[in-house]
Scaffold this active site. Sequence first.
Site, mmCIF file in Angstrom:
data_model
loop_
_atom_site.group_PDB
_atom_site.id
_atom_site.type_symbol
_atom_site.label_atom_id
_atom_site.label_comp_id
_atom_site.label_asym_id
_atom_site.label_seq_id
_atom_site.Cartn_x
_atom_site.Cartn_y
_atom_site.Cartn_z
ATOM 1 N N TYR A 109 0.916 -1.257 -0.456
ATOM 2 C CA TYR A 109 -0.151 0.473 -0.040
ATOM 3 C C TYR A 109 0.836 0.935 -0.032
ATOM 4 O O TYR A 109 1.941 1.562 -0.702
ATOM 5 C CB TYR A 109 -1.053 -0.177 1.047
ATOM 6 C CG TYR A 109 -1.914 0.692 0.777
ATOM 7 C CD1 TYR A 109 -3.151 0.297 -0.046
ATOM 8 C CD2 TYR A 109 -2.626 1.732 1.443
ATOM 9 C CE1 TYR A 109 -3.901 1.429 -0.549
ATOM 10 C CE2 TYR A 109 -3.819 2.822 1.643
ATOM 11 C CZ TYR A 109 -4.304 2.607 0.135
ATOM 12 O OH TYR A 109 -5.517 3.573 -0.302
ATOM 13 N N ARG A 162 -8.370 10.697 -8.878
ATOM 14 C CA ARG A 162 -7.742 11.563 -7.215
ATOM 15 C C ARG A 162 -6.307 10.311 -6.982
ATOM 16 O O ARG A 162 -7.104 10.154 -5.889
ATOM 17 C CB ARG A 162 -8.644 12.539 -6.117
ATOM 18 C CG ARG A 162 -7.731 13.256 -5.632
ATOM 19 C CD ARG A 162 -8.416 13.770 -4.586
ATOM 20 N NE ARG A 162 -8.188 12.875 -3.709
ATOM 21 C CZ ARG A 162 -7.494 11.835 -2.705
ATOM 22 N NH1 ARG A 162 -6.226 12.881 -3.007
ATOM 23 N NH2 ARG A 162 -7.871 10.476 -2.443
ATOM 24 N N LYS A 180 -6.999 -1.381 -1.284
ATOM 25 C CA LYS A 180 -7.430 -2.216 0.164
ATOM 26 C C LYS A 180 -7.807 -3.140 0.637
ATOM 27 O O LYS A 180 -8.003 -3.605 1.606
ATOM 28 C CB LYS A 180 -8.328 -0.424 0.099
ATOM 29 C CG LYS A 180 -7.738 0.451 -0.827
ATOM 30 C CD LYS A 180 -7.914 1.095 0.805
ATOM 31 C CE LYS A 180 -7.876 2.807 0.851
ATOM 32 N NZ LYS A 180 -7.552 4.015 1.989
ATOM 33 N N GLU A 251 -13.539 5.127 -3.266
ATOM 34 C CA GLU A 251 -11.994 5.333 -2.541
ATOM 35 C C GLU A 251 -11.322 6.233 -3.661
ATOM 36 O O GLU A 251 -11.460 6.334 -5.001
ATOM 37 C CB GLU A 251 -11.156 4.232 -2.313
ATOM 38 C CG GLU A 251 -9.832 4.401 -2.567
ATOM 39 C CD GLU A 251 -9.456 4.974 -0.838
ATOM 40 O OE1 GLU A 251 -8.101 5.125 -0.993
ATOM 41 O OE2 GLU A 251 -10.904 4.364 -0.470
ATOM 42 N N ASP A 252 -10.565 7.486 -3.332
ATOM 43 C CA ASP A 252 -10.174 8.127 -4.457
ATOM 44 C C ASP A 252 -10.945 8.647 -5.159
ATOM 45 O O ASP A 252 -10.245 9.221 -6.428
ATOM 46 C CB ASP A 252 -8.864 7.303 -4.812
ATOM 47 C CG ASP A 252 -7.984 7.456 -3.921
ATOM 48 O OD1 ASP A 252 -8.029 7.855 -2.408
ATOM 49 O OD2 ASP A 252 -6.700 7.127 -4.086
ATOM 50 N N ASP A 274 -13.101 5.960 2.222
ATOM 51 C CA ASP A 274 -12.340 6.301 3.184
ATOM 52 C C ASP A 274 -11.645 7.236 3.152
ATOM 53 O O ASP A 274 -11.193 8.011 4.097
ATOM 54 C CB ASP A 274 -11.638 5.543 3.177
ATOM 55 C CG ASP A 274 -9.982 4.855 3.815
ATOM 56 O OD1 ASP A 274 -10.533 4.700 4.880
ATOM 57 O OD2 ASP A 274 -8.992 5.109 3.901
ATOM 58 N N ASP A 275 -11.714 7.945 2.430
ATOM 59 C CA ASP A 275 -11.181 9.669 2.543
ATOM 60 C C ASP A 275 -11.635 10.582 3.182
ATOM 61 O O ASP A 275 -10.107 11.465 3.755
ATOM 62 C CB ASP A 275 -10.810 9.821 0.946
ATOM 63 C CG ASP A 275 -9.665 8.682 -0.119
ATOM 64 O OD1 ASP A 275 -8.723 8.589 0.060
ATOM 65 O OD2 ASP A 275 -10.484 8.937 -1.265
ATOM 66 N N ASN A 424 0.128 11.870 1.119
ATOM 67 C CA ASN A 424 0.395 10.686 0.130
ATOM 68 C C ASN A 424 0.931 10.724 -1.204
ATOM 69 O O ASN A 424 0.810 11.397 -1.306
ATOM 70 C CB ASN A 424 -0.492 9.737 0.949
ATOM 71 C CG ASN A 424 -0.213 9.042 1.584
ATOM 72 O OD1 ASN A 424 1.334 8.105 2.321
ATOM 73 N ND2 ASN A 424 -1.077 8.647 2.943
#
Length: 571
Positions: A109, A162, A180, A251-252, A274-275, A424
């Site tokens: 990850y 993203r 993930k 996610e993202d 989650d973000d 990150n």
Amino acid sequence: MDSSSAAANSAKSEVVETRLSGYDLLLHPGLNKGTAFTEEERDAFALHGLLPPHVGNLEDQLERRMKAFDGETNSFDRYNFMRNLQDSNETLFYALITGNVEKFLPIVYTPTVGEGCQRFSETWLKPRGLFISYPNKKRIDQMLADPRYDKVRCIVVSDGERILGLGDQGAGGMGIPIGKMALYTALGGVHPEHCLPVLLDVGTDNEDRLKDPIYIGWRSKRVRGQEYDDFVEAFVSAVKRRWPHILLQWEDFAGSNANRLLERYRDRLCTFNDDIQGTAAVATATVLGAVQATGIPMKEQRIGFLGFGSAGIGIANLLLAAMKEDGLSDEDAHKQFYPVDRYGLILAGQAGLRPDQVRYARKKSDLAGWTLSGSEQVSLADVVRNAKLTVLIGVSSQAGAFTEEIVREMAKHTDRPAIFPLSNPTSKSEATPADLTKWTNGRALIGTGSPFPPTEINGKTVEFSQTNNSYIFPGLALGILTSRAKHVSDAMIMAAAKALAALSPTLKNKEASLLPPITDSRKVSLPVAEAVGQQAIAEGLAGVADEKSFEKELREYVWEPVYRPYVRLND
């Protein structure tokens, strides 16, 4: 609750029944045991000759794979090694990670997964998860209908726009859902068969990808507007038809879509982002650890943000709730926040603000008495100097934005400044913890988004807490699945944050790290899951009858990466 012994007992009694044999069995990553197939199993499944004569075990294979892993010369090659292992032998893959979390987490990850997404097209070999492209919009039900997905209970989905701090990676963004879901299993004990990574390929605006002759995605500019919304709706509706009780993690997604989609669908199915929410939970837990270390009550913390998109707003919302729990009114709690974006401190009446940013915009009257640098914008340095921040959170993807001047100024006004460069991958971090330690003479409380090595200050080795979502989302998912929650509430996210904060080493030693060692991630998931499930029950959102039923479900559910005996079914 002793989950390890319960899982071990379950593993001893479980027998795997399958009709596959020969090459078909060895090519199935969820069933392949390689040299660990016994002589009896080799007889029953026609494996003699396909395997070398040595009959080994999981321990032999772990030693062999570790040696091969260590022989790789760089992080990306190690990432690719682990992806290939996951696609050939899942049990061995997860056994490696669970036994060596600190070593493997940065590879499978963040931060290495970022390069994995950038180079996804050159390394893709075997299908894992589903690529649902815009031209196949009318085939979504057909793709989901495959019997191999009958046991799916949770999905991580991205549209690749993203990816970490790297931006639009198109179809290469599939590396994130795959990573993930791997952590759902490795750190949360969710069965691999229950996990489905999904990439919604709506094109890409990344010219490098579009011009790349080996790019594997749909070669088109991104679909946007109503067409995009209709496509997402088609996907969600198809998922809901196929699995009425699915857990769906977003996610993202870009900030313009992330909050919007979460709000649109959070009451239609069991879902979280989650973000936004996972990042908020782990950041809140880290701040609560800082509260314990400094003795400054939550309601007295003055919190600055650099970057105030979906992640920053999600963190602010949960910290706001924590301040209100500590006794502040909503109005007074908002006064403790200072959000800074690329245009400086966010001010009321500023053009182009999103509704969720407006709530935190400061009034110009709030700046009365401030000494400003003289530019039209109120800079982060201005905020640090005048607001006397106690906490500074970076989610800006601006490498080096926490400068020496800013950090030293912050350290003038608070004895132990809490500074969290969370962006990150490592290349996007707002500061290195070594610099933060040096500039504050070792006084800073530090949490980072990516892993960094320890540093030495005044003859003492200092380690840094990695404020990694992996502390939260595996346990969050485990608690949701085993409580059979119908929805994911804000209170369930707060319960996860508090469960993690309750494990902070600062409770016993104010000089300790803010979070448990990353090596304890799998151990952390259980109390997080318990807290989430209990909160779901308390709110009437759970599908289990009571806490006793939930605890039984949780004990029996956790999957361990061990080999089980096989029995062949006849056709």
